[in-house]
Design a protein around this motif. Structure first.
Motif, PDB file in Angstrom:
ATOM      1  N   TRP A  22       0.790  -1.156   0.053  1.00 45.21           N
ATOM      2  CA  TRP A  22       0.223  -0.064   0.078  1.00 45.21           C
ATOM      3  C   TRP A  22       0.875   1.113   0.078  1.00 45.21           C
ATOM      4  N   GLN A  23       0.389   2.363  -0.763  1.00 43.26           N
ATOM      5  CA  GLN A  23       1.342   3.477  -0.722  1.00 43.26           C
ATOM      6  C   GLN A  23       1.067   4.354   0.628  1.00 43.26           C
ATOM      7  N   ARG A  24       1.981   3.999   1.749  1.00 42.37           N
ATOM      8  CA  ARG A  24       1.710   4.436   2.870  1.00 42.37           C
ATOM      9  C   ARG A  24       2.726   5.331   3.372  1.00 42.37           C
ATOM     10  N   GLY A  25       3.709   5.795   2.469  1.00 41.15           N
ATOM     11  CA  GLY A  25       4.836   6.731   2.681  1.00 41.15           C
ATOM     12  C   GLY A  25       6.078   6.119   2.973  1.00 41.15           C
ATOM     13  N   LEU A  26       7.166   7.078   2.838  1.00 42.14           N
ATOM     14  CA  LEU A  26       8.601   6.440   3.140  1.00 42.14           C
ATOM     15  C   LEU A  26       8.862   5.544   4.556  1.00 42.14           C
ATOM     16  N   GLY A  27       8.262   6.069   5.578  1.00 41.76           N
ATOM     17  CA  GLY A  27       8.491   5.364   6.755  1.00 41.76           C
ATOM     18  C   GLY A  27       7.973   4.034   6.637  1.00 41.76           C
ATOM     19  N   ASP A  28       6.650   3.867   5.866  1.00 39.46           N
ATOM     20  CA  ASP A  28       6.050   2.415   5.964  1.00 39.46           C
ATOM     21  C   ASP A  28       7.065   1.721   4.901  1.00 39.46           C
ATOM     22  N   ARG A  41      -2.320  12.844   4.491  1.00 39.33           N
ATOM     23  CA  ARG A  41      -2.469  12.013   3.443  1.00 39.33           C
ATOM     24  C   ARG A  41      -2.242  10.619   3.596  1.00 39.33           C
ATOM     25  N   GLY A  42      -2.379  10.300   4.973  1.00 41.08           N
ATOM     26  CA  GLY A  42      -2.492   8.766   5.150  1.00 41.08           C
ATOM     27  C   GLY A  42      -1.062   7.941   5.186  1.00 41.08           C
ATOM     28  N   GLU A  43      -0.020   8.976   5.021  1.00 44.58           N
ATOM     29  CA  GLU A  43       1.503   8.400   5.056  1.00 44.58           C
ATOM     30  C   GLU A  43       2.155   8.393   6.138  1.00 44.58           C
ATOM     31  N   ILE A  44       2.941   7.622   6.458  1.00 44.74           N
ATOM     32  CA  ILE A  44       3.966   7.537   7.652  1.00 44.74           C
ATOM     33  C   ILE A  44       5.103   8.260   7.139  1.00 44.74           C
ATOM     34  N   GLN A  45       5.434   9.105   7.850  1.00 38.20           N
ATOM     35  CA  GLN A  45       6.641   9.930   7.272  1.00 38.20           C
ATOM     36  C   GLN A  45       7.989   9.401   8.004  1.00 38.20           C
ATOM     37  N   LEU A  46       9.056   9.033   7.309  1.00 40.94           N
ATOM     38  CA  LEU A  46      10.400   8.502   7.986  1.00 40.94           C
ATOM     39  C   LEU A  46      10.849   9.770   8.910  1.00 40.94           C
TER      40      LEU A  46
END
Ligand code: G1P
Length: 291
Positions: free
Chosen positions: A104-110, A225-230
């Motif tokens: 899933w597109q959940r960001g760079l941290g994910d 945006r639902g993203e987990i940021q590193l």
């Protein structure tokens, strides 16, 4: 010594459509090589022996690129194309490649969290697959941040570069505790507006982490945006008192971030002009075109 690296290449590359409709942005050529090859060569030169690509749908050409192609090899040999064979020497880099998908597109941290099993209990590098550092990728930054990780007994080391203050909203930005080329980082903010940015030192797409980062990533709340940021995970690491250290890129060690057409065109042009076979001719052609 750090032996493993994670290279996130799962982004959709929408800012480079239509070029990236059916090919990964990391495979766009810059002069003679695809972007991600410069990144892998930088890592190999830093002593990295294992690379995990965090991929996604439509990214299989990256696997093909780093694989050996016996048919191509045979055909070049049969036709005495030894010059071209030497262009494929990167296939023999002493690196083991691993691939996993971020579903899933959940960001760079994910994306980095997808590498938890791969990293195990060892520290590892993270190199963004769409950023080339130094002209022709000739940079020692990965090696330097790995060395600083050991010498400073850090939990995280981040390469940073100065960017114009008005552009901070495009980057993760760090607050340094002191001057100098190597410094402790007090605070980090992902993509702050210029009036909220703690400095103009931007995260430059190369990191070293202790495996403790995975626990921090799990604690990060998704952004709007639902993203987990590193960057948010690194902020938690710093807040927990663990040493987070920044290393500046050297003067002249530019970062080429292939995130949009402006930077892609500029990077292609600069690398093509530096090409030993075609650079001089291209320079003359450009002069005539620009008259
Ligand atoms: C990512 C990181 C950001 C960093 C940047 C460098 O952002 O989240 O902290 O400064 O890479 O390229 P992205 O460019 O993926 O939006």
């Amino acid at each position: 010594m750090i032996h493993s690296a994670i290279v996130p290449v799962a982004g959709l590359g929408t800012r480079l459509l239509p070029a990236t409709k059916s090919q990964p942005k990391e495979m766009l050529p810059v002069a003679k090589k695809p972007i991600v090859q410069y990144v892998v060569e930088e890592l190999a030169a830093a002593g990295i022996e294992r690379i995990l690509f965090i991929t996604g749908r439509g990214k299989t050409s990256i696997e093909n690129h780093f694989d050996h192609d016996p048919e191509l090899d045979r055909s070049l040999r049969q036709n005495d194309k030894n010059g071209l064979l030497s262009e494929l020497e990167y296939e023999r880099l002493a690196v083991h490649y691993f691939y996993t998908r971020q579903r899933w597109q959940r960001g760079l941290g994910d994306a980095v969290l997808c590498g938890e099993n791969f990293a195990g209990e060892e520290p590892f590098l993270v190199a963004l697959g769409d950023s080339i550092i130094g002209l022709n990728g000739h940079s020692t930054i990965s090696r330097r941040i790995a060395e600083v990780y050991e010498s400073e007994r850090a939990a995280c080391v981040i390469a940073v570069e100065e960017v114009p203050h008005e552009l901070t909203a495009s980057y993760g930005v760090v607050a340094p505790e002191s001057e100098g080329d190597v410094f402790r980082i007090r605070e980090l903010v992902e993509k702050p507006a210029p009036d909220r940015a703690p400095s103009n030192l931007a995260i430059a797409g190369r990191y070293v982490f202790s495996p403790v980062i995975f626990d921090m990533i799990r604690r990060v709340e998704p952004d709007r945006r639902g993203e987990i940021q590193l960057t948010d995970a690194i902020r938690l690491l710093a807040a927990s008192g663990q040493p987070v250290v920044g290393v500046r890129l050297a003067p002249g060690e530019r970062r080429y971030d292939i995130g949009n057409f402006r930077s892609y065109f500029e990077t292609f042009l600069e690398f093509a002009l530096a090409d030993p076979d075609y650079g001089a001719e291209l320079r003359q052609r450009l002069r005539r075109l620009c008259r």
